[in-house]
Motif scaffolding. Structure first.
Motif, short mmCIF file in Angstrom:
data_model
loop_
_atom_site.label_atom_id
_atom_site.label_comp_id
_atom_site.label_asym_id
_atom_site.label_seq_id
_atom_site.Cartn_x
_atom_site.Cartn_y
_atom_site.Cartn_z
N LEU A 153 0.83 -1.21 0.00
CA LEU A 153 0.00 0.00 0.00
C LEU A 153 0.86 1.26 0.00
CD1 LEU A 153 -2.82 -0.88 2.56
CD2 LEU A 153 -3.06 -0.63 0.09
N GLU A 154 0.46 2.24 -0.74
CA GLU A 154 1.14 3.53 -0.76
C GLU A 154 0.20 4.68 -0.41
OE1 GLU A 154 3.24 4.08 -4.39
OE2 GLU A 154 4.56 2.36 -4.06
N THR A 155 -1.09 4.50 -0.65
CA THR A 155 -2.11 5.48 -0.26
C THR A 155 -3.36 4.70 0.16
OG1 THR A 155 -3.00 5.62 -2.52
CG2 THR A 155 -1.26 7.21 -1.92
N GLY A 156 -4.28 5.43 0.79
CA GLY A 156 -5.54 4.80 1.13
C GLY A 156 -5.87 4.90 2.60
N ARG A 157 -7.10 4.52 2.91
CA ARG A 157 -7.61 4.54 4.28
C ARG A 157 -7.63 3.12 4.84
NH1 ARG A 157 -13.07 7.76 4.95
NH2 ARG A 157 -12.21 7.98 7.06
N LEU A 158 -7.21 2.98 6.08
CA LEU A 158 -7.21 1.67 6.74
C LEU A 158 -7.77 1.82 8.14
CD1 LEU A 158 -4.10 1.89 5.20
CD2 LEU A 158 -4.45 -0.56 5.50
N LEU A 159 -8.42 0.76 8.60
CA LEU A 159 -8.98 0.75 9.95
C LEU A 159 -8.57 -0.54 10.64
CD1 LEU A 159 -12.35 1.95 11.23
CD2 LEU A 159 -11.76 -0.45 11.66
N PHE A 160 -8.14 -0.41 11.88
CA PHE A 160 -7.76 -1.55 12.72
C PHE A 160 -8.60 -1.51 13.99
CE2 PHE A 160 -4.24 -0.93 9.94
CZ PHE A 160 -3.55 -2.13 9.84
N SER A 161 -8.93 -2.68 14.52
CA SER A 161 -9.70 -2.71 15.77
C SER A 161 -9.05 -3.65 16.77
CB SER A 161 -11.14 -3.16 15.50
OG SER A 161 -11.22 -4.56 15.32
N VAL A 162 -9.28 -3.33 18.05
CA VAL A 162 -8.96 -4.23 19.16
C VAL A 162 -10.29 -4.74 19.70
CG1 VAL A 162 -7.99 -4.38 21.49
CG2 VAL A 162 -6.82 -3.02 19.73
N PRO A 163 -10.44 -6.05 19.86
CA PRO A 163 -11.73 -6.57 20.33
C PRO A 163 -11.93 -6.31 21.81
CG PRO A 163 -10.17 -8.36 20.17
CD PRO A 163 -9.47 -7.14 19.63
N ASP A 194 -4.04 6.95 5.65
CA ASP A 194 -4.99 7.44 6.65
C ASP A 194 -5.35 6.27 7.57
OD1 ASP A 194 -7.14 8.34 8.12
OD2 ASP A 194 -8.17 9.27 6.42
N LEU A 195 -4.86 6.31 8.82
CA LEU A 195 -4.94 5.16 9.72
C LEU A 195 -5.84 5.46 10.91
CD1 LEU A 195 -1.12 4.34 9.76
CD2 LEU A 195 -2.88 3.16 8.44
N THR A 196 -6.78 4.57 11.17
CA THR A 196 -7.69 4.70 12.32
C THR A 196 -7.61 3.43 13.16
OG1 THR A 196 -9.22 6.15 11.15
CG2 THR A 196 -10.09 4.97 13.06
N LEU A 197 -7.51 3.61 14.47
CA LEU A 197 -7.52 2.49 15.41
C LEU A 197 -8.76 2.62 16.30
CD1 LEU A 197 -6.29 0.09 17.00
CD2 LEU A 197 -5.02 1.79 18.34
N VAL A 198 -9.54 1.55 16.40
CA VAL A 198 -10.73 1.51 17.25
C VAL A 198 -10.38 0.75 18.52
CG1 VAL A 198 -13.13 0.78 17.43
CG2 VAL A 198 -12.24 1.60 15.23
N LEU A 199 -10.38 1.45 19.65
CA LEU A 199 -10.10 0.84 20.95
C LEU A 199 -11.39 0.68 21.73
CD1 LEU A 199 -6.92 2.63 22.41
CD2 LEU A 199 -7.08 0.31 21.49
N PRO A 200 -11.60 -0.47 22.38
CA PRO A 200 -12.83 -0.66 23.16
C PRO A 200 -12.83 0.10 24.47
CG PRO A 200 -11.45 -2.59 23.36
CD PRO A 200 -10.78 -1.69 22.36
N TYR A 201 -11.65 0.53 24.92
CA TYR A 201 -11.54 1.23 26.19
C TYR A 201 -10.78 2.54 25.97
CZ TYR A 201 -12.51 -3.62 27.28
OH TYR A 201 -13.05 -4.88 27.28
N ASP A 202 -10.64 3.34 27.01
CA ASP A 202 -9.96 4.62 26.86
C ASP A 202 -8.47 4.45 26.60
OD1 ASP A 202 -12.28 6.03 27.20
OD2 ASP A 202 -11.99 6.36 29.35
N ALA A 203 -7.86 3.43 27.22
CA ALA A 203 -6.43 3.17 27.05
C ALA A 203 -6.24 1.80 26.41
CB ALA A 203 -5.72 3.24 28.40
N VAL A 258 -10.28 -5.97 11.23
CA VAL A 258 -11.31 -5.95 12.28
C VAL A 258 -11.39 -7.34 12.90
CG1 VAL A 258 -13.75 -5.62 12.79
CG2 VAL A 258 -12.60 -4.11 11.15
N VAL A 259 -11.20 -7.39 14.21
CA VAL A 259 -11.22 -8.66 14.94
C VAL A 259 -12.64 -8.94 15.41
CG1 VAL A 259 -10.26 -9.92 16.91
CG2 VAL A 259 -8.86 -8.22 15.70
N PRO A 260 -13.14 -10.15 15.21
CA PRO A 260 -14.50 -10.47 15.69
C PRO A 260 -14.61 -10.36 17.21
CG PRO A 260 -13.63 -12.20 14.24
CD PRO A 260 -12.49 -11.30 14.57
#
Length: 409
Positions: A153-163, A194-203, A258-260
């Motif tokens: 990848l060289e450009t683009g939007r990505l999203l990662f999640s922590v379950p 463009d990177l986004t991380l989804v955390l289930p908690y504040d930390a 995205v983790v189930p």
């Protein structure tokens, strides 16, 4: 090793993962002669290496072994799937029923089947995996798709999640993100992603020092963090996320890691063995791992409500304690006796190995209350180190297959 045909056993262990095989091996080494393991999967995964598969730093062949080859000599392997459990009573042994029609009765029943992906909890997730624009290192069959999707990848939007908890060492979902960021920085393309991380908690971890290291890494890599958040649904390369700040949609994604969500197998609740957790975890005493109401039933690992974060390091402590407790009772045939107040107890120790890049890792050890619980006074393993990364990537897999699964560690 023989294949079971439905005979009674001193111990029936449901689950042939880390917990089940290492416990069976320890019991056999301590003189318990009649142990059966029920496990339907033909391939056994060393789960921590899947993160490195997703970072292009390990082949899938290093993760897998045939299950049959890992079951200890003298143990009965039942290659079948459990569908129902009878916890037994004062005049009846515990028993399990399998998809193949077996009924296995046990003086002692140990439940450690692991957690199951709860695909229904996130609408559209299974379809996104099938379509190829979402995957994760937590799902074995999809782990090999992660690195090819990220590498060039060289450009683009990505999203990662922590379950959210419970999950198999949930914070390790950060490892593919942080190792990929290091790779993109080395290639000179990180600033165009463009990177986004989804955390289930504040930390990320809830441990002050290691969290500071992670916050510095997120800022350095330009990762936007959405906290206290949940992935609600996926559709057409878009992910809907809810958080205390509202609902947002990340669309036109190049890829989503995205983790189930996870839950215990339904037959645990059906058997009346679950407590009050939404995920249906087995209701055990967190110190002894014995069921609170059914003395012949014990549980450990991800599926047990042990009030701590699941991890492989936690399992080593749990297996050691449970092997001691069960050996004392099995050798005297006192499986229904109370646990002695001065007997061994699991203290809730767990460990989270988190990479900061493709060369450094911090080993975050905590107790049941989230307080630091280092196993050695020096060096500080919670600081990012190259040596700890090397141990996690190369040393521990060897220890796992050669010693842990053989009941020696």
């Amino acid at each position: 090793m023989t294949v079971g045909s439905g005979a009674d056993h001193d111990v029936v262990v449901v689950g042939g993962g880390n917990a089940g095989i290492s416990l069976a091996a320890r019991l056999l080494r301590r003189g318990v002669r009649d142990v059966a393991v029920v496990e339907p999967r033909e391939r056994h995964h060393y789960r921590p290496l899947l993160s490195y598969v997703g970072a292009g730093l390990a082949p899938m062949s290093s993760v897998e072994r045939p299950t049959r080859s890992l079951v200890p000599d003298g143990c009965t392997l039942v290659p079948d799937r459990v569908t129902a459990v009878d916890p037994g009573g004062p005049d009846a042994p515990a028993a399990v029923r399998t998809a193949g029609g077996r009924r296995l009765r046990a003086r002692t029943l140990v439940l450690c089947p692991g957690l199951e992906e709860d695909w229904d909890a996130t609408p559209g997730l299974a379809a996104a995996y099938a379509d190829g624009w979402a995957a994760s290192t937590f799902v074995g069959e999809s782990a090999t798709r992660v690195w090819p999707a990220l590498r060039d990848l060289e450009t683009g939007r990505l999203l990662f999640s922590v379950p959210p908890e419970p999950a198999p060492c949930a914070p390790t979902a950060l490892k593919p993100l942080l190792m990929a960021c290091d790779h993109w920085r080395r290639r000179g393309v990180l600033q165009r992603l463009d990177l986004t991380l989804v955390l289930p908690y504040d930390a990320a971890l809830g441990v002050a020092g290691p969290d500071r290291h992670l916050e510095d890494a997120f800022a350095s890599y330009g990762v936007r963090v959405v906290r206290g958040a949940r992935v609600e649904r996926l559709a057409d390369r878009s992910v809907t996320v809810t958080s205390p700040g509202g609902t947002e949609v990340a669309d036109d994604l190049a890829f989503a890691h995205v983790v189930p969500h996870y839950r215990a197998p339904r037959w645990i609740t059906d058997a009346g063995l679950a407590g009050d957790t939404a995920a249906g975890l087995v209701d055990v005493d967190p110190g002894t791992m014995r069921h609170r109401h059914h003395p012949a039933v014990w549980a450990l690992g991800d599926v047990a409500d042990l009030r701590t974060r699941p991890s492989g390091g936690a399992l080593r402590r749990q297996v050691a304690v449970l092997a001691d407790l069960l050996t004392d009772r099995l050798t005297d045939r006192l499986t229904g006796s109370p646990v002695a107040d001065d007997g061994p107890r699991y203290d809730g120790y767990t460990v989270m190995p988190i990479t900061l890049d493709r060369r450094r890792l911090m080993l975050v050890e905590i107790d049941r209350d989230g307080r630091p619980a280092p196993t050695v006074p020096f060096p500080d393993l919670a600081r990012p180190r190259r040596s700890t990364w090397l141990v996690d990537r190369y040393g521990l897999p060897q220890v796992y297959f050669r010693r842990i699964l053989r009941g020696r560690v």
